[in-house]
Design a protein around this motif. Structure first.
Motif, PDB file in Angstrom:
ATOM      1  N   GLY A  86       1.310  -1.033   0.410  1.00 14.75           N
ATOM      2  CA  GLY A  86      -0.009   0.073   0.026  1.00 14.75           C
ATOM      3  C   GLY A  86       0.816   1.368   0.220  1.00 14.75           C
ATOM      4  N   HIS A  87       1.860   1.426  -0.176  1.00 15.07           N
ATOM      5  CA  HIS A  87       3.135   2.130   0.638  1.00 15.07           C
ATOM      6  C   HIS A  87       3.365   2.933  -0.565  1.00 15.07           C
ATOM      7  CE1 HIS A  87       3.460   1.252   4.788  1.00 15.07           C
ATOM      8  NE2 HIS A  87       3.684   3.004   5.112  1.00 15.07           N
ATOM      9  N   GLY A  88       3.128   1.815  -2.211  1.00 14.97           N
ATOM     10  CA  GLY A  88       3.568   2.130  -3.102  1.00 14.97           C
ATOM     11  C   GLY A  88       2.111   3.204  -3.686  1.00 14.97           C
ATOM     12  N   ALA A  89       1.113   2.801  -3.427  1.00 13.52           N
ATOM     13  CA  ALA A  89      -0.235   3.337  -4.123  1.00 13.52           C
ATOM     14  C   ALA A  89      -0.116   5.089  -3.108  1.00 13.52           C
ATOM     15  CB  ALA A  89      -1.902   2.631  -3.854  1.00 13.52           C
ATOM     16  N   TRP A  90       0.552   4.740  -1.880  1.00 14.86           N
ATOM     17  CA  TRP A  90       0.140   6.081  -1.165  1.00 14.86           C
ATOM     18  C   TRP A  90       1.122   7.365  -2.075  1.00 14.86           C
ATOM     19  CZ3 TRP A  90       2.107   5.367   4.023  1.00 14.86           C
ATOM     20  CH2 TRP A  90       0.347   5.221   5.124  1.00 14.86           C
ATOM     21  N   GLU A  91       2.358   6.654  -2.267  1.00 15.97           N
ATOM     22  CA  GLU A  91       2.823   7.926  -3.223  1.00 15.97           C
ATOM     23  C   GLU A  91       2.728   8.083  -4.567  1.00 15.97           C
ATOM     24  OE1 GLU A  91       7.545   6.607  -1.798  1.00 15.97           O
ATOM     25  OE2 GLU A  91       8.136   7.530  -4.112  1.00 15.97           O
ATOM     26  N   GLU A 164      -9.460   3.142   9.510  1.00 14.19           N
ATOM     27  CA  GLU A 164      -8.592   4.011  10.167  1.00 14.19           C
ATOM     28  C   GLU A 164      -7.601   2.673  10.674  1.00 14.19           C
ATOM     29  OE1 GLU A 164      -4.714   4.331  11.149  1.00 14.19           O
ATOM     30  OE2 GLU A 164      -5.052   6.515  10.072  1.00 14.19           O
ATOM     31  N   THR A 165      -7.197   1.654  10.161  1.00  7.01           N
ATOM     32  CA  THR A 165      -7.322   0.535  11.096  1.00  7.01           C
ATOM     33  C   THR A 165      -5.934   0.124  11.991  1.00  7.01           C
ATOM     34  OG1 THR A 165      -6.524   0.170   8.447  1.00  7.01           O
ATOM     35  CG2 THR A 165      -6.139  -1.945  10.298  1.00  7.01           C
ATOM     36  N   SER A 166      -5.436   1.417  12.635  1.00 10.35           N
ATOM     37  CA  SER A 166      -4.378   1.819  13.820  1.00 10.35           C
ATOM     38  C   SER A 166      -5.538   1.875  14.858  1.00 10.35           C
ATOM     39  CB  SER A 166      -2.950   2.669  13.728  1.00 10.35           C
ATOM     40  OG  SER A 166      -4.217   3.803  13.917  1.00 10.35           O
ATOM     41  N   VAL A 191      -8.421   9.596  -1.002  1.00  9.18           N
ATOM     42  CA  VAL A 191      -9.066   8.630   0.088  1.00  9.18           C
ATOM     43  C   VAL A 191      -8.467   7.320   0.266  1.00  9.18           C
ATOM     44  CG1 VAL A 191     -11.087   7.287   1.093  1.00  9.18           C
ATOM     45  CG2 VAL A 191     -11.186   9.439   0.031  1.00  9.18           C
ATOM     46  N   ASP A 192      -7.587   6.632   1.490  1.00  8.54           N
ATOM     47  CA  ASP A 192      -6.449   4.951   1.315  1.00  8.54           C
ATOM     48  C   ASP A 192      -7.990   4.866   1.973  1.00  8.54           C
ATOM     49  OD1 ASP A 192      -6.275   3.230   3.321  1.00  8.54           O
ATOM     50  OD2 ASP A 192      -4.157   4.493   3.602  1.00  8.54           O
ATOM     51  N   THR A 193      -8.636   3.391   0.652  1.00  2.69           N
ATOM     52  CA  THR A 193      -8.942   2.454   1.377  1.00  2.69           C
ATOM     53  C   THR A 193      -8.265   0.876   1.384  1.00  2.69           C
ATOM     54  OG1 THR A 193      -9.838   1.852  -1.286  1.00  2.69           O
ATOM     55  CG2 THR A 193     -11.185   3.575  -0.020  1.00  2.69           C
TER      56      THR A 193
HETATM   57  N1  PLP Z   1      -3.383   2.967   4.573  1.00  8.73           N
HETATM   58  C1  PLP Z   1      -4.107   1.672   5.668  1.00  8.73           C
HETATM   59  C2  PLP Z   1      -5.134   1.737   6.551  1.00  8.73           C
HETATM   60  C3  PLP Z   1      -3.271   0.398   6.542  1.00  8.73           C
HETATM   61  O1  PLP Z   1      -4.306   0.048   7.002  1.00  8.73           O
HETATM   62  C4  PLP Z   1      -2.207   0.277   5.822  1.00  8.73           C
HETATM   63  C5  PLP Z   1      -1.034  -1.367   6.440  1.00  8.73           C
HETATM   64  O2  PLP Z   1      -1.558  -1.667   7.116  1.00  8.73           O
HETATM   65  C6  PLP Z   1      -1.069   1.579   5.137  1.00  8.73           C
HETATM   66  C7  PLP Z   1      -1.489   2.017   4.646  1.00  8.73           C
HETATM   67  C8  PLP Z   1       0.156   1.225   3.992  1.00  8.73           C
HETATM   68  O3  PLP Z   1       0.429  -0.088   3.969  1.00  8.73           O
HETATM   69  P1  PLP Z   1       0.986  -1.427   3.159  1.00  8.73           P
HETATM   70  O4  PLP Z   1       1.621  -2.056   4.605  1.00  8.73           O
HETATM   71  O5  PLP Z   1       0.749  -1.910   2.355  1.00  8.73           O
HETATM   72  O6  PLP Z   1       2.438  -0.707   2.710  1.00  8.73           O
END
Ligand code: PLP
Length: 413
Positions: A86-91, A164-166, A191-193
């Motif tokens: 997912g970090h790649g798609a963020w960037e 928010e996964t955290s 939006v991050d999904t």
């Molecule tokens: N965004 C959210 C909401 C996430 O839960 C995560 C990872 O758990 C990320 C971004 C980062 O994704 P990745 O760990 O696949 O790079």
């Protein structure tokens, strides 16, 4: 001689302790909030030889996958994919959309929202954070007020993490969109999904989302390593003027219509085998049923935690019942009790893996993932294991969590 070849033998007691830890029976319950369980059907679909990624057979698979993804994203717009987490798609979202110094407004929701912002800062963007406590969802009224204040439209985009996964808090994306519209602000909406797609309802087009960030390893039930962006027509137009350097992530290259259309480099054919099967599974069940199953298992988990809450026991970290996530429940332990110790006990004694607290929540919460390929016995087994671990760890709690979860699940049949 043998000892000389192999190095000194460790003391016997060390060996026994190691061996005892290594012996695990039955299934490993992997209940972290992603990556998730990979269903056998997907594993079997990937258990095939490779094919030419420039050939007609692969093109047909990839077309089926992109068409299926559009139905999952609920969009008529463009979807692009990368070999990345997912970090790649963020960037990719940041470098394709913006120029150095551009100002972005991040809606704080927890560890992942702040991290997306930090990545923007590292790329030379100006990040403003709309502060929020981590236990409640982003407030659309605050967003509207901030955007109304931004009279010269310095803010180029609003960024939010849907789920928010955290923290286990889900943001109301539709309401946030309405807030942007009410402020008559032209900001793009990203939006991050990553922990909501294919588990919680998400509607890219209806909710006016310009860029969607997604990953393979949660609701899509695949291994980690494939990431996606949904890109609206408005976002594509904006990306033409963006000046941040981009090569691998460059949407123009991906869309250039060369022989490797939609991919930079060698396409990960096996991921597409898996994705094809995952999309078929989701459509066989029906997206609405997938969402309903996630809600059912999430609610069973919350009922268990509410039972534990008696005697000043653990509680659901997300305080607003309307924003409690259907994919992950963060369980806040009473002050003075270490969530990581309880998690470790769950793993060592019961072979159940839970997610830990991130950043400021380290040691304070444990996260029960209830997303992906799960059923009632899997969630009940997890709840029972956590209840035993609370008891064995001496954490004060009410009893009957597993019973409360069962009663709820029975009522839903
Ligand atoms: N965004 C959210 C909401 C996430 O839960 C995560 C990872 O758990 C990320 C971004 C980062 O994704 P990745 O760990 O696949 O790079």
């Amino acid at each position: 001689m043998l000892a000389a070849l192999c190095g000194a033998a460790p003391p016997l007691s060390f060996n026994i302790a190691e061996a005892a830890m290594a012996i695990q029976h039955g299934w490993h319950f992997f209940m972290n909030p992603g990556p998730t369980n990979i269903p056998d059907r997907i594993l079997r679909a990937m258990d095939r030889n490779t094919i030419d990624f420039n050939g007609a057979q692969f093109r047909a698979i990839s077309e089926e996958c992109f068409a299926g993804l559009k139905r999952i994203f609920k969009t008529e717009h463009t979807i692009l994919a990368y070999a990345a987490s997912g970090h790649g798609a963020w960037e990719a979202a940041l470098v394709n959309m913006f120029s150095p110094g551009d100002k972005l407004l991040i809606l704080e929701s927890g560890f992942f929202s702040l991290n997306w912002g930090l990545r923007g800062e590292a790329l030379g963007l100006t990040i403003e954070t709309l502060a929020n406590d981590w236990r409640s969802p982003a407030d659309p009224a605050k967003l509207e007020a901030r955007l109304r204040d931004d009279r010269d439209h310095a803010i180029k985009a609003v960024l939010v993490v849907h789920n928010e996964t955290s923290t286990g808090v889900a943001n109301d994306v539709a309401a946030l969109r309405r807030a942007i519209d009410a402020a008559r602000h032209p900001a793009l909406f990203l939006v991050d999904t990553i922990s909501s797609l294919a588990s919680i309802d998400f509607r890219m087009d209806e909710w006016g989302v310009d860029v969607v960030v997604a990953g393979s390893q949660k609701g899509l039930m695949l291994p980690t390593g494939m990431a996606f962006t949904g890109v609206s027509a408005r976002a594509l137009a904006a990306s033409a003027a963006a000046k941040l350097p981009r090569v691998y992530w460059d949407w123009r290259r991906l869309l250039s219509g060369t022989s490797q259309a939609f991919w930079n480099g060698t396409a990960p054919v096996h991921f597409f085998y898996g994705l094809q099967e995952a999309l078929r599974m989701l459509e066989e069940e029906g997206l609405d049923q997938v969402f309903a199953r996630h809600h059912r298992l999430a609610e069973a988990t919350r009922r268990a935690v509410r039972a534990w809450r008696q005697n000043d026991g653990p509680e659901v970290f997300a305080t607003d019942p309307r924003a409690q996530s259907d994919t992950v429940t963060a369980v806040l332990l009473p002050e003075g009790h270490d969530a990581d110790a309880v998690r470790q006990l769950c793993l060592d004694r019961f072979n159940v893996s839970l997610g830990g607290g991130l950043d400021r929540l380290r040691g304070r919460v444990m996260r029960i993932g209830h997303l992906g390929d799960l059923n009632e016995p899997m969630i009940l087994g997890t709840i029972a294991a956590v209840e035993m671990a609370l008891e064995l760890s001496g954490v004060p709690h009410g009893s009957g969590g597993a019973q409360a979860a069962m009663e709820y699940l029975i009522s839903q049949q």
